[in-house]
Design a protein around this motif. Sequence first.
Motif, short mmCIF file in Angstrom:
data_model
loop_
_atom_site.label_atom_id
_atom_site.label_comp_id
_atom_site.label_asym_id
_atom_site.label_seq_id
_atom_site.Cartn_x
_atom_site.Cartn_y
_atom_site.Cartn_z
N SER A 70 41.48 20.63 22.81
CA SER A 70 42.39 21.46 23.62
C SER A 70 43.85 21.13 23.52
CB SER A 70 41.74 21.46 25.04
OG SER A 70 42.44 22.28 25.72
N GLY A 72 45.75 22.24 25.64
CA GLY A 72 46.41 21.96 27.01
C GLY A 72 47.55 23.05 27.55
N LEU A 73 47.35 24.17 26.83
CA LEU A 73 48.14 25.56 27.13
C LEU A 73 48.29 25.75 28.43
CD1 LEU A 73 47.52 27.79 24.24
CD2 LEU A 73 49.50 25.96 24.12
N THR A 74 49.40 26.22 28.99
CA THR A 74 49.43 26.67 30.46
C THR A 74 50.49 27.80 30.44
OG1 THR A 74 51.18 25.21 30.98
CG2 THR A 74 49.24 24.68 31.57
N LEU A 75 50.44 28.82 31.41
CA LEU A 75 51.38 29.76 31.42
C LEU A 75 52.62 29.25 31.92
CD1 LEU A 75 49.08 32.51 33.40
CD2 LEU A 75 49.87 32.61 31.04
N PRO A 77 55.58 29.29 34.64
CA PRO A 77 55.75 29.24 35.85
C PRO A 77 56.18 30.81 36.20
CG PRO A 77 56.75 27.38 35.42
CD PRO A 77 56.44 27.91 34.16
N GLU A 80 53.37 33.40 35.43
CA GLU A 80 52.06 33.14 36.46
C GLU A 80 52.74 34.05 37.90
OE1 GLU A 80 49.17 30.08 37.80
OE2 GLU A 80 50.45 29.56 36.60
N LYS A 94 44.88 34.11 31.65
CA LYS A 94 44.37 32.76 31.65
C LYS A 94 43.11 32.69 30.70
CE LYS A 94 45.61 31.52 36.36
NZ LYS A 94 45.12 31.02 37.73
N MET A 97 44.78 32.35 27.31
CA MET A 97 45.27 31.05 26.90
C MET A 97 44.11 29.98 26.78
SD MET A 97 48.54 31.14 27.30
CE MET A 97 49.27 29.44 27.80
N LYS A 98 42.88 30.25 27.69
CA LYS A 98 42.19 29.13 27.35
C LYS A 98 41.41 29.50 25.74
CE LYS A 98 37.53 28.22 29.21
NZ LYS A 98 36.58 28.44 30.15
N SER A 101 43.75 27.77 23.35
CA SER A 101 43.60 26.24 23.59
C SER A 101 42.54 25.60 22.59
CB SER A 101 43.73 25.73 25.06
OG SER A 101 42.50 26.04 25.43
#
Length: 126
Positions: A70, A72-75, A77, A80, A94, A97-98, A101
Amino acid sequence: TWYDKASVLQTSEQRINTSPSFNTIKETVAKLEKMNDKVYSLNLVKYKAEQKEIRTAIKKIDEINKTADSLGLTLLPGDEKRLSEDNDKLERRKQWMKSLSKDIYLNESVHVMDDMIKQTALAKNK
């Protein structure tokens, strides 16, 4: 440019060639390409066996994607917060993004960029 393009390409090729995931994909794609060009049998038993072989090959690629490291990607802030008003959009983002990743091609792209950044930093420090 501050990096050696040939060196970055060589490092990436070496990573890809030694990767079990990429090698499995290469073998599976080669097998599927051969099956694409072949004449299919009218014998139902043979045809079903060939179709099962195709499904098995595709499952191999799906398994590689499931077991990939993975990123580890995130949106961001801000994104979001903006998307929080619409739960459907937030959930779709989301999920997207998953899936990203676990993308081995994106993962290799990150490694290439990392190699370029490291070479650039070394060149500037000299």
